[in-house]
Structures are given as C-alpha cells and as structure tokens.
Design a protein around this motif. Structure first.
Motif, mmCIF file in Angstrom:
data_model
loop_
_atom_site.group_PDB
_atom_site.id
_atom_site.type_symbol
_atom_site.label_atom_id
_atom_site.label_comp_id
_atom_site.label_asym_id
_atom_site.label_seq_id
_atom_site.Cartn_x
_atom_site.Cartn_y
_atom_site.Cartn_z
ATOM 1 N N THR A 219 7.685 -15.302 12.399
ATOM 2 C CA THR A 219 8.312 -14.372 11.435
ATOM 3 C C THR A 219 7.289 -12.663 11.645
ATOM 4 O OG1 THR A 219 8.583 -13.616 8.992
ATOM 5 C CG2 THR A 219 6.331 -14.676 9.477
ATOM 6 N N LEU A 220 8.060 -11.834 11.120
ATOM 7 C CA LEU A 220 7.421 -10.442 11.131
ATOM 8 C C LEU A 220 6.634 -9.959 9.638
ATOM 9 C CD1 LEU A 220 10.048 -8.457 13.328
ATOM 10 C CD2 LEU A 220 7.855 -9.766 13.922
ATOM 11 N N CYS A 221 5.719 -9.066 9.614
ATOM 12 C CA CYS A 221 5.121 -8.872 8.395
ATOM 13 C C CYS A 221 4.876 -7.139 8.660
ATOM 14 C CB CYS A 221 3.778 -9.492 8.240
ATOM 15 S SG CYS A 221 3.823 -11.419 8.508
ATOM 16 N N ASN A 222 4.989 -6.578 7.243
ATOM 17 C CA ASN A 222 4.579 -5.340 7.172
ATOM 18 C C ASN A 222 2.975 -5.148 6.821
ATOM 19 O OD1 ASN A 222 7.769 -4.246 6.248
ATOM 20 N ND2 ASN A 222 6.344 -2.985 7.593
ATOM 21 N N ASN A 223 2.478 -4.146 7.751
ATOM 22 C CA ASN A 223 0.975 -4.018 7.569
ATOM 23 C C ASN A 223 0.900 -2.991 6.498
ATOM 24 O OD1 ASN A 223 -1.793 -4.152 7.914
ATOM 25 N ND2 ASN A 223 -1.912 -3.312 9.810
ATOM 26 N N THR A 224 -0.421 -2.969 5.829
ATOM 27 C CA THR A 224 -0.726 -1.958 4.852
ATOM 28 C C THR A 224 -0.470 -0.709 5.408
ATOM 29 O OG1 THR A 224 -2.895 -2.146 5.204
ATOM 30 C CG2 THR A 224 -2.160 -3.318 3.353
ATOM 31 N N ASP A 225 -0.739 -0.354 6.751
ATOM 32 C CA ASP A 225 -0.711 1.101 7.114
ATOM 33 C C ASP A 225 0.835 1.490 7.734
ATOM 34 O OD1 ASP A 225 -0.497 -0.373 9.414
ATOM 35 O OD2 ASP A 225 -2.307 0.300 10.420
#
Length: 427
Positions: A219-225
């Motif tokens: 899967t893919l994830c959005n990082n905080t930055d």
C-alpha cells in the motif's frame, strides 16, 4: 600614437577570443524545429529533426518564464538542466514530451555529447503549473463494481460534474491505493503487472504514466510533510518502507527498519486501503482479516515495533488524517492526527480518531447512515478543514459528502451516481 594602436589591437584580439569561446560545437546538422508560432501544451509530443543524432546523446531543457511582479525590469524565472521525458531517439530525429509544471515559458532544447553542448532551438509551452486550490479526483477501477469504464475523473465541487482525465488501460484497471504529494500534480497508486504490485504515477500536468521502479508494494501512505511512503513486502511476514515521491525536498522518516508482522496478520491483508502517517512516529494501516473483520496496524517510524489493535467487526476500516486543535498556555495550536472510518456491519459509518498515547480508538466524532468506501482530507487553512467521504447507496451508484470539521456538519457534494471506488484530493 603607437600605444593607442597597440591598445586597440589588443582589444580586438580579446573580442575575437571571446567570440571563439562562445561558439558552440556542431553536433548535428540540418535542424528542423517545429513550425514558428506553435505553442505546445505540457505533455504534447515534440519532434525535432536533424542529421547526426547519436545513441548516447543527452537532451536537456533550459526553461524561462517572465516574472509578473517585475515586468519593468524584465526579470525571468528559470529552470536549467531539466531532463525531458523522451519518447524516441533516432539518427535523424528526437521526440519528447513538452515540459509541464512551469508557467507559460520559452523552453530551450540543448543537445549534450561527451561534454559538448549545442542549442537545437526553442519552443513555446503553455502554463503547466498546479492549480492554486486542491482538486477532487475520482478513480473508477476494477474494484468499483459499477460497470462503468475504468478511468480517472476530476470532480467539480461546485456542481458535482465529472470531467474525464484519462481512461485506464486493461493492465491498469486495478489502479488503487491512490495518494498525492501536494504540488506534484501526480496521482500515485498501485497496479499489478505480471502478478507483481508496482507503483505508477499519473502526471496531471504532462498527461503521462511513470513507473516508479518499486515492486512488491502492499500500500501507499501520505507522510506528514506531503511526501509518499510505500509499504513493501520483503518476506512472507516482513515489510519495509520505501520513498515514492522524489519531486519535493522532504525530511523523510527512517526507512531502514524491518517490521515483522505478528501471527494472524498476512501482508496481503494490508492492500485494501492507503495508509497515513498520523504523527512523527506512527503509520496507520488497515488489515482486512476477511469475514467482515478488520484490525488497526500501527508501524512505529522510530523503531521496528508493530502495534496491532483490537479486532473490529466491520465491513471497512479506512485510515484518514485530519487536523485537530488544542489549547497550550492559552494559545490554540493545530496538529495533524490520524483516525479510522469504520463501517459497521449494519452499514453505518463512524469517524473515530486514533489515540496515540493509549493506542486505541476514541469515540466517534461523526457518523453517517451509509457505508463509506473512501476518504480524503482537505486542509487549506484553519477555516477550511473537511473530510470528503465517498459513500455507497442502496439504489446503485455512489455519493460524496464532506464533513466540515469547523462547523461540525455534513455537506453534500452535488451529484449522485458516482462510479468511483476511491477519491483523492490533489494538486
């Protein structure tokens, strides 16, 4: 008088030397540029003909655009050393895509060979910058179960009207777990090619697909930055993290940790939804156990620890990120946090925040009578904080609502009967 003649002669010699130094090498001949006055859109095919191109030749761009704030001074913005997306290179022509992501520009095409550089010519390219505001996109893929063509569409938030962006080919039909790195103008997701889950990104400015060179991605994830992290399977029970988006400078978390999944959590269980980075140290994932059961899975970004939450009887468990406020010495601070949308077995959706201290789910802060399929966050400023949710209906087709975190109410996006399986905010 002799001194004056000597001085003039010396000046002429210097001028001649300067002209010789400025003279470019002739690497190709008989150059034919596109017709004068042609303005290309980003992603258009551009062909330059000439005699003598070699297989090891490199092509580069120098891109120049006027700065509207300083019209009198005629200052220019520029980007040099930009590498093109090459389509074809023969002994008599080169074909590439007109560059995107820049204001309307004059683009100089340079040919480089063994340290020598020759200017082939210039082309005009229209504006390819990211829109100022985030846009909503819907993805219809093989998981949509609606009979519509698989595609990516732009959803107009004013009237709900969809606009086709690109049709998904047969080998792209499972494009899913789609996320965006803000300002990249790229939608990144996972496609299965020859049985291997790989990351591909669609460039909204230049309208082409790019293989990111990552395989065995769960899967893919959005990082905080704003960057993108991929969860990659490395063994039957281990995963690692990998960076996907090199377009922006970011301070990424440590990607060297190996995470051993506990017994009962199979790697393939993590493939249903995108994940999100909840805080500096936690990555929230969702494990589909089958039989209407899900489990929150949290990876510690500062170690190799894996936390598995309590099993939840639900038909969906969708990670999301949001912004919350808290008081600190009388000052309001806004912090990023994560949560899960839980679809109960009766079809109702609950939005619940994840307590990073107790590693448990908090009580619902919002509910909706329909089952959610996808969720994406819009955070433009402290007054514009909305969670957009794609819901199933019981009459066929789907609808989109936004939960306003400021006014704390649900707001309908005009239109009904959407075919999407996923939605994502992007710019």
């Amino acid at each position: 008088m002799k001194k004056i003649y000597l001085f003039l002669l010396f000046g002429l010699l210097l001028a001649a030397c300067a002209k010789d130094d400025d003279k470019q090498p002739i690497l190709v001949t008989d150059i034919v540029m596109p017709a004068a006055g042609t303005v290309f859109n980003p992603g258009d095919k551009v062909t330059i003909k000439a005699q003598g191109f070699q297989t090891d030749d490199d092509v580069m761009f120098e891109i120049y655009w006027p700065l509207p704030d300083e019209p009198v001074l005629n200052y220019q913005g520029y980007a040099r050393g930009v590498l093109p997306v090459m389509l074809e290179q023969t002994a008599t022509s080169i074909t590439f895509l007109a560059p995107g992501h820049y204001p309307a520009s004059t683009t100089k095409i340079l040919l480089r060979r063994a340290g020598d550089i020759m200017t082939l010519g210039e082309i005009a390219v229209s504006n390819g910058q990211a829109p100022e505001e985030f846009q909503l996109y819907g993805i219809t893929n093989s998981h949509s179960d609606t009979g519509h063509d698989n595609c990516i569409e732009h959803v107009n938030l004013t009237d709900g009207s969809p606009k086709n962006i690109v049709k998904l080919a047969e080998d792209q039909k499972d494009f899913s777990c789609v996320v965006n790195a803000p300002e990249s103008q790229r939608l990144c997701g996972i496609q299965t090619k020859d049985g291997v889950r790989k990351v591909y990104c669609y460039d909204l400015s230049m309208r082409y697909w790019k293989d990111m060179g990552l395989e065995n991605i769960l899967t893919l994830c959005n990082n905080t930055d704003g960057s993108i992290i991929a969860v990659r399977q490395i063994s039957s029970n281990e995963v690692m993290l990998a960076s996907v988006a090199p377009w922006i400078y970011t301070r990424e978390p440590n990607l060297s940790h190996r995470y051993e999944l506990p017994a009962g959590i199979k790697p393939e269980a993590l493939t249903r939804y995108p994940g999100i980075q909840s805080s500096a140290s936690q990555l929230l994932l969702s494990a589909d156990n089958g039989n209407n059961s899900f489990t929150p899975v949290v990876l510690n970004l500062q170690s190799s620890k894996v936390h598995v939450g309590e099993q939840i009887q639900a038909t969906a468990l969708i990670p999301f990120w949001t912004i919350t406020d808290k008081k600190d010495n009388g000052t309001t601070k806004y912090v990023r946090t994560g949560g899960y949308a839980i679809v109960k077995t009766d079809g109702q959706t609950e939005l619940r925040l994840w307590d990073q201290a107790t590693m448990t789910l908090k009580e619902p802060f919002a509910t909706f009578p329909n089952p959610a399929r996808s969720i994406t966050m819009l955070a433009e400023d402290t007054e514009t904080l909305k969670l957009y949710v794609l819901f199933d209906t019981y009459r066929g087709g789907r609808l989109i609502y936004a939960y306003d975190l400021v006014s704390k109410d649900w707001q309908s996006v005009p239109g009904i009967g959407y075919s999407y399986s996923e939605i994502v905010m992007a710019r």
